[in-house]
Scaffold this motif. Structure first.
Motif, mmCIF file in Angstrom:
data_model
loop_
_atom_site.group_PDB
_atom_site.id
_atom_site.type_symbol
_atom_site.label_atom_id
_atom_site.label_comp_id
_atom_site.label_asym_id
_atom_site.label_seq_id
_atom_site.Cartn_x
_atom_site.Cartn_y
_atom_site.Cartn_z
ATOM 1 N N THR A 140 -3.741 -6.944 -5.036
ATOM 2 C CA THR A 140 -4.366 -5.921 -5.885
ATOM 3 C C THR A 140 -4.608 -4.678 -5.040
ATOM 4 O O THR A 140 -4.802 -4.763 -3.830
ATOM 5 C CB THR A 140 -5.698 -6.404 -6.477
ATOM 6 O OG1 THR A 140 -6.600 -6.735 -5.426
ATOM 7 C CG2 THR A 140 -5.485 -7.600 -7.407
ATOM 8 N N SER A 141 -4.627 -3.528 -5.717
ATOM 9 C CA SER A 141 -4.761 -2.248 -5.025
ATOM 10 C C SER A 141 -5.848 -1.419 -5.679
ATOM 11 O O SER A 141 -6.053 -1.489 -6.896
ATOM 12 C CB SER A 141 -3.433 -1.488 -5.079
ATOM 13 O OG SER A 141 -3.580 -0.175 -4.580
ATOM 14 N N ASP A 142 -6.530 -0.633 -4.859
ATOM 15 C CA ASP A 142 -7.500 0.315 -5.401
ATOM 16 C C ASP A 142 -6.976 1.751 -5.283
ATOM 17 O O ASP A 142 -7.727 2.716 -5.420
ATOM 18 C CB ASP A 142 -8.843 0.189 -4.682
ATOM 19 C CG ASP A 142 -8.737 0.449 -3.183
ATOM 20 O OD1 ASP A 142 -7.608 0.721 -2.707
ATOM 21 O OD2 ASP A 142 -9.760 0.385 -2.497
ATOM 22 N N HIS B 88 2.142 1.994 -3.448
ATOM 23 C CA HIS B 88 1.077 2.509 -4.307
ATOM 24 C C HIS B 88 0.735 3.959 -3.968
ATOM 25 O O HIS B 88 0.472 4.766 -4.866
ATOM 26 C CB HIS B 88 -0.161 1.616 -4.196
ATOM 27 C CG HIS B 88 -0.071 0.368 -5.017
ATOM 28 N ND1 HIS B 88 -0.702 0.213 -6.225
ATOM 29 C CD2 HIS B 88 0.631 -0.781 -4.804
ATOM 30 C CE1 HIS B 88 -0.420 -0.978 -6.718
ATOM 31 N NE2 HIS B 88 0.386 -1.612 -5.873
ATOM 32 N N GLN C 245 1.192 6.844 -6.699
ATOM 33 C CA GLN C 245 0.015 7.648 -7.030
ATOM 34 C C GLN C 245 0.312 9.140 -6.867
ATOM 35 O O GLN C 245 0.006 9.957 -7.744
ATOM 36 C CB GLN C 245 -1.151 7.255 -6.137
ATOM 37 C CG GLN C 245 -2.423 8.049 -6.406
ATOM 38 C CD GLN C 245 -3.492 7.802 -5.358
ATOM 39 O OE1 GLN C 245 -3.267 8.010 -4.165
ATOM 40 N NE2 GLN C 245 -4.654 7.327 -5.803
ATOM 41 N N PRO D 205 -4.116 -1.479 -10.423
ATOM 42 C CA PRO D 205 -4.445 -2.631 -9.564
ATOM 43 C C PRO D 205 -3.222 -3.311 -8.976
ATOM 44 O O PRO D 205 -3.247 -3.772 -7.839
ATOM 45 C CB PRO D 205 -5.202 -3.563 -10.515
ATOM 46 C CG PRO D 205 -5.780 -2.657 -11.549
ATOM 47 C CD PRO D 205 -4.762 -1.569 -11.735
ATOM 48 N N ARG D 206 -2.140 -3.344 -9.734
ATOM 49 C CA ARG D 206 -0.908 -3.916 -9.202
ATOM 50 C C ARG D 206 0.267 -3.407 -10.039
ATOM 51 O O ARG D 206 0.089 -2.893 -11.154
ATOM 52 C CB ARG D 206 -0.943 -5.446 -9.191
ATOM 53 C CG ARG D 206 -1.110 -6.114 -10.534
ATOM 54 C CD ARG D 206 -0.986 -7.641 -10.424
ATOM 55 N NE ARG D 206 0.370 -8.057 -10.093
ATOM 56 C CZ ARG D 206 0.762 -8.529 -8.883
ATOM 57 N NH1 ARG D 206 -0.112 -8.666 -7.903
ATOM 58 N NH2 ARG D 206 2.009 -8.879 -8.659
ATOM 59 N N ARG E 283 0.833 -1.204 0.000
ATOM 60 C CA ARG E 283 0.000 0.000 0.000
ATOM 61 C C ARG E 283 0.868 1.255 0.000
ATOM 62 O O ARG E 283 0.536 2.251 -0.658
ATOM 63 C CB ARG E 283 -0.918 -0.017 1.229
ATOM 64 C CG ARG E 283 -1.858 1.179 1.338
ATOM 65 C CD ARG E 283 -2.863 0.957 2.461
ATOM 66 N NE ARG E 283 -2.223 0.950 3.759
ATOM 67 C CZ ARG E 283 -2.134 2.014 4.559
ATOM 68 N NH1 ARG E 283 -2.632 3.179 4.169
ATOM 69 N NH2 ARG E 283 -1.548 1.935 5.730
ATOM 70 N N ASP F 258 -3.806 3.043 -6.943
ATOM 71 C CA ASP F 258 -3.306 3.489 -8.239
ATOM 72 C C ASP F 258 -3.695 2.426 -9.255
ATOM 73 O O ASP F 258 -4.867 2.097 -9.378
ATOM 74 C CB ASP F 258 -1.795 3.702 -8.146
ATOM 75 C CG ASP F 258 -1.199 4.359 -9.379
ATOM 76 O OD1 ASP F 258 -1.768 5.351 -9.852
ATOM 77 O OD2 ASP F 258 -0.174 3.861 -9.870
#
Length: 861
Positions: free
Chosen positions: A323-325, A270, A274, A329-330, A267, A327
C-alpha cells in the motif's frame, strides 16, 4: 544526504515482495509487424560487409549508429517472437562493437570508470556498454558478458556518490552544493541537464534487470551496492531538487517507473503516476493546451504524457500486500490511457486546432520552422475554432482549394514566449500571407533570438519602441500566490511563482462571433501586455467572403497611450517576396526597432496600399485608411524563416491616440479589393469604411470604439447602427445582406433589425463531467433563450482573466438557464471563490460574469 541503511532496507523489502516474479521484470516486447518491417533491411544485409563497417569499442562513432539503432528492434523482435535470425544478427553487431570490452580484464574495465563524473566521456560510454553486454548475455547466456557488465555496474556504484557535477561552463560542483541543486539550468550526474538524469540512467537499469538472474552481480558481492548506490542513487539524487513540472518532465515520468519495476520499488511508480496526474491539471489549460502556449513544446510533452508514460505503466500492479500513501493506496492493472482518455483527446485536439490547410501549423511563441503537423490529418475544410483558455482565436472558412484562416493571438507570457500580444496570421490560397516568426536561429543567419521574439518582428503594434512584457513582468503584473490558489492535492510546483503560474499580463477576449460563415468577427484587448499600461490596446478582426471562393480580412487596431505607435506588417517570411507600396519613398538614414535598416520613408497620412508578391502562388495587398501625421517606413530586416532579409512595413504615428484601419486582400491572378474609403461615423475611436470590390459589390463596415453600451449612431447615407461590428453589402445601390454583432439595432433602408444585442449574467455554478456530473455546463440565474448553438460564451473571472467556451445549447430552467458547453468548464464556484481546476489554478474572488454576443442578420431574397 540520504540514509544508506534506510535505502538498503527499503530495497531488501521491495525485492522480497517481488521474489516470486520472473526476470527480466521490464518488458522488451513490441508489435511484431512493425518490428519485422523495421528490421528487414538489417537482416538482409551481408554479414561480412556489415561487420566490416562497424567500429569496435566506440558506441558514438557514426558508423555504429544505424546498426545500434537496428539492434534495439532486433532485440525486441527476439523477446517477442524468439526469432533466430534476429538473435544471430543482434549478437553479431553487439559482439563486434563490444569486442574490446569482452577481451578486457576486470581491472582494465574498472580503469575506464573514473571519479571525474561527466568530465570523462569514458564514464558515459561505459554506462551505455552495460546495456550491450547485458543483451549479449540475454541473447546467448554468455556468462563472461554478464560478468563484464556486473564489473562495470559495480564500479559505477562505487564512484557515482562522489562524482562532481560539471556545469555548462565546465566548473566542478559538489553534489551537495545547494545553489547548483536549485539552479534551473544545472547539469546532473551524467553531464546533461538534470531533468534528463533519470532517463539517461536507463541503460544501467535495464542492464541490472537483464543480468540479475545470471548471478554475476551476486558473485561479485555487489548486488546491494549496485541497488543502493547506482540504481536508486540516480532518482534519489533527482528528488533532492524541488518538484519540477516543466516541458520535458515526461522524460522523468516515462523513466522512473522502469526503475520502480526493475528493482522493484513500487514507490517510484507511485511518484511518477502522482506527478503525471499533477501535470495534467497544474500546467495545462482547461482547453487542453500546454501553459507555455508553444505548439512545439505542447507536442513534445503531450506525446510523452499521452503515449509514452501510459505505455510504460500499462498493466502495472503493485506487489501483493503493498500500500502507498503517495497516490492511490495501490495500483492494480494500471491504465492511464483509459483513465485520462478525455484529457488526452482534448490535449491533442488543442494542438490540431492550429493545423493549417497545408498541414503545417501556426508557429506561436517558440515553435520550430519548418515543422509539419505530422500528428494530424490535413484539413480539407477550414472552420472557426478557439483556444479559449490559452488565448488564440481562429476565423476560418471554405473547403479546398479555397481554405482561408485569420488568426488573432492573445495569450500571455508563461514560458518560451514571444512578445506578440494581438499579433495576426492570415492564411489563404495555401500560404501564410501574413506569417508568424520561428524559434531558434541557425548558425550563419543574420537574425538573432532577440529579433525572433521582439514585438516589432510580429504583426502587431509597438508602443514607444519598447517591448511587451515577458513572463517576468513589472510587479504590478505578477500575482502573489496565496492559499486561495492552492490546487487540490497538488503542491506549488517549481517556478509557479517565477513565471509559470504567477504572470498577470494575459490579454482578454472581448468578443468571438464565428456563427455566420460569410462574416466572422473577433475582438481582444491587451493593455496588460505593456508597462505602463496604455488606456486602450485593442484589435478587432473580421474574415469576410468576397464570393464563395475569395476572402479579405478587416483589421482595426485602436491604441491610446504612449507617444509613438508603430503598426508592423510583414509577409510570408519563409518565401522571398517583392514589396511594392503606393506612396513614393525616400531613403532615410538610421535604423528602427534595432534590426530594421535600409530605411525608406513616405507620407502615409492620405492612406496607402502595399502588395507582397512571390514568384508563384497567392499574393496579398493591404489597404490602409488615411490617418493624419502617419509615416510609412519600409525597412530591411532578418527574414527569420530563411537566411536572408525581408522588407518589413512600419506605419509610425507620433500621437497619444491612433486608430489603424486596414483591409488585407488575399488574391491570386487579380486582386479582389479595388480600394477602401473612410465613412464619417461616430466618434474618434469609431470606424466606418467602404470596401470597393472587383466584382462590383461594395461593403460598408462599422466598428464601435465603445467599451460598454453601444450608442445609436447614423452615417451620412442613413445607416443607423448600435453595436460592436456591422457589415452591409451592396450590389450597386441594393443591399445584399446586413449583419451586426453585439447589436441592438441595424437599419438599412427600410430594413430595421432589432435585438437584445447580447446576453450577460453571472455564472453561479458549473457542472463538470470530470468531477462526476452528467454534462459540462454553466449555471446562471439570468434568463436566456433556448438554442444559441455555435455561439461563444466569454467568461470574465472576477476581472482577472477571461476564458471562452463554445456553446452546445442553452436550456432554460426555473432558476435561469443551463449553458451546455462543448468544452471543459475549467472552473468551479466554491463559496466566494472562482476556483480554477486547470492552469494557472488560481482562486479568484467572485463574480464570474459571462457575455454571449447576439447577432442580427438580414439577407435579400
Amino acid at each position: 544526504m540520504r540514509s544508506a541503511l534506510t535505502i538498503m532496507l527499503v530495497a531488501m523489502i521491495a525485492t522480497g515482495m517481488a521474489s516470486a516474479q520472473e526476470r527480466p521484470f521490464l518488458s522488451y516486447q513490441g508489435d511484431v509487424e512493425a518490428l519485422t518491417k523495421s528490421t528487414a533491411t538489417i537482416l538482409a544485409a551481408d554479414e561480412t560487409e556489415l561487420v566490416a563497417g562497424l567500429v569496435p569499442g566506440d558506441r558514438k562513432d557514426q558508423a555504429n549508429a544505424s546498426a545500434l539503432a537496428a539492434t534495439e528492434n532486433l532485440f525486441k523482435l527476439v523477446e517477442t517472437t524468439d526469432d533466430g535470425a534476429a538473435r544471430a544478427r543482434a549478437l553479431v553487431i553487439l559482439r563486434t562493437i563490444c569486442a574490446p570490452l569482452l577481451d578486457a580484464t576486470d581491472d582494465a574495465l574498472r580503469a575506464q570508470i573514473t571519479e571525474n563524473g561527466a568530465q570523462d566521456a569514458s564514464n558515459l560510454a561505459m554506462r551505455d556498454f552495460t546495456w550491450d553486454l547485458a543483451r549479449i548475455w540475454r541473447l546467448s547466456a554468455d556468462q563472461a558478458a554478464a560478468h563484464k557488465c556486473a564489473v562495470i555496474l559495480q564500479r559505477l556504484a562505487q564512484v557515482m556518490p562522489t562524482w562532481p557535477l560539471v556545469t555548462r561552463e565546465g566548473e566542478l560542483k559538489d553534489q551537495d552544493d545547494e545553489a547548483q541543486r536549485r539552479a534551473w539550468d544545472a547539469n546532473g550526474l551524467w553531464g546533461g541537464w538534470f531533468v534528463s538524469d533519470v532517463y539517461d540512467g536507463l541503460p544501467v537499469v535495464r542492464a541490472f534487470d537483464l543480468i540479475y538472474d545470471s548471478g554475476a552481480m551476486q558473485d561479485l558481492g555487489a548486488l546491494e551496492l549496485i541497488d543502493r548506490d547506482l540504481i536508486r542513487y540516480i532518482p534519489e539524487h533527482y528528488f533532492e531538487r524541488p518538484v519540477d513540472m516543466g516541458n520535458i518532465t515526461h522524460y522523468l515520468l516515462k523513466s522512473l517507473p522502469l526503475y520502480g519495476m526493475a528493482l522493484p520499488e513500487p514507490r517510484y511508480v507511485h511518484i511518477a503516476v502522482q506527478r503525471y496526474r499533477w501535470l495534467i491539471n497544474a500546467v495545462y489549460y482547461s482547453d487542453g493546451f500546454w501553459h507555455e502556449g508553444s505548439p512545439a513544446y505542447h507536442k513534445d510533452i503531450t506525446g510523452g504524457l499521452t503515449r509514452n508514460v501510459p505505455a510504460v505503466t500499462r498493466g502495472y500492479s503493485d506487489p501483493p500486500g503493498y500500500t502507498s500513501d503517495i497516490d492511490l493506496p495501490r495500483y492494480d492493472d494500471l491504465d492511464l490511457a483509459t483513465e485520462y482518455a478525455r484529457q488526452h483527446t482534448r490535449m491533442w485536439d488543442a494542438l490540431k486546432k492550429l493545423t493549417f490547410p497545408n498541414k503545417d501549423y501556426a508557429k506561436l511563441h517558440d515553435a520550430t520552422y519548418p515543422h509539419g503537423a505530422w500528428w494530424d490529418d490535413r484539413p480539407t475544410e477550414a472552420a472557426p475554432r478557439i483556444l479559449g483558455a490559452m488565448g488564440h482565436a481562429i476565423l476560418g472558412t471554405n473547403p479546398d482549394p479555397d481554405q482561408a484562416e485569420l488568426h488573432l493571438h492573445y495569450s500571455g507570457t508563461h514560458g518560451h514566449e514571444h512578445h506578440d500580444a494581438l499579433s495576426i496570421i492570415f492564411f489563404a490560397r495555401n500560404r501564410e500571407l501574413l506569417s508568424e516568426t520561428k524559434y531558434r536561429v541557425p548558425d550563419g543567419w543574420s537574425s538573432t533570438r532577440e529579433w525572433q521574439t521582439m514585438t516589432a518582428g510580429h504583426n502587431t503594434v509597438v508602443i514607444d519602441e519598447t517591448e511587451q512584457q515577458t513572463r517576468f513582468p513589472d510587479a504590478s503584473h505578477r500575482r502573489p500566490i496565496t492559499e486561495a490558489d492552492a490546487m487540490d492535492g497538488i503542491p506549488n510546483w517549481r517556478y509557479r511563482d517565477g513565471g509559470h503560474g504567477n504572470t498577470l499580463n494575459d490579454p482578454k477576449l472581448r468578443c468571438y462571433a464565428p456563427d455566420w460563415d460569410p462574416v466572422q468577427v473577433v475582438e481582444a484587448e491587451a493593455e496588460r501586455a505593456w508597462f505602463p499600461d496604455p488606456e486602450i490596446y485593442r484589435r478587432t478582426m473580421a474574415l469576410v467572403h468576397v464570393d464563395e471562393h475569395q476572402v479579405y480580412a478587416v483589421d482595426i487596431f485602436r491604441v491610446r497611450g504612449g507617444a509613438t505607435h508603430d503598426w508592423m506588417l510583414h509577409g510570408c517570411l519563409q518565401n522571398p517576396y517583392e514589396l511594392s507600396v503606393s506612396p513614393s519613398l525616400a531613403a532615410t538614414d538610421g535604423t528602427v526597432h534595432k534590426y530594421l535598416d535600409g530605411l525608406r520613408t513616405g507620407d502615409a497620412s492620405d492612406g496607402w496600399t502595399a502588395t507582397f508578391e512571390y514568384e508563384q502562388g497567392a499574393a496579398s495587398t493591404t489597404h490602409m485608411l488615411p490617418q493624419p501625421d502617419s509615416t510609412l517606413i519600409v525597412g530591411r530586416g532578418p527574414a527569420m524563416r530563411h537566411a536572408g532579409y525581408a522588407d518589413f512595413i512600419d506605419v509610425r504615428r507620433e500621437s497619444a491616440e491612433s486608430v489603424f484601419v486596414a483591409v488585407h486582400d488575399a488574391w491570386e491572378g487579380e486582386p479582389n479589393v479595388l480600394s477602401i474609403e473612410a465613412v464619417d461615423w461616430g466618434g474618434a475611436l469609431d470606424v466606418g469604411l467602404r470596401v470597393h470590390l472587383a466584382n462590383g459589390m461594395t461593403d460598408l463596415i462599422l466598428s464601435s470604439g465603445d467599451s460598454g453600451l453601444f450608442a445609436e449612431q447614423t452615417t451620412a447615407d442613413g445607416i443607423t447602427f448600435a453595436g460592436r461590428f456591422a457589415h452591409v453589402r451592396y450590389d450597386a445601390d441594393s443591399p445584399v445582406h446586413a449583419y451586426g454583432v453585439d447589436a441592438t439595432r441595424l437599419t438599412v433602408g427600410e430594413t430595421d433589425l432589432r435585438g437584445p444585442g447580447w446576453y450577460e449574467g453571472e455564472v453561479t455554478a458549473t457542472r463538470r463531467t470530470e468531477a462526476g456530473a452528467e454534462v459540462d455546463a454553466f449555471e446562471t440565474n439570468a434568463p436566456l433563450p433556448a438554442g444559441l448553438e455555435g455561439r461563444c460564451l466569454v467568461v470574465d473571472l472576477g476581472g482577472t482573466l477571461t476564458q471562452a467556451f463554445m456553446i452546445d445549447r442553452v436550456e432554460p430552467t426555473a432558476a435561469g438557464a443551463l449553458i451546455h458547453s462543448l468544452d471543459e468548464p475549467g472552473v468551479e464556484i466554491r463559496g466566494d471563490l472562482i476556483k480554477m481546476m486547470y492552469y494557472p489554478g488560481w482562486g479568484i474572488p467572485r463574480p464570474a460574469r459571462f457575455h454571449i454576443a447576439d447577432t442580427l442578420l438580414w439577407q435579400a431574397d
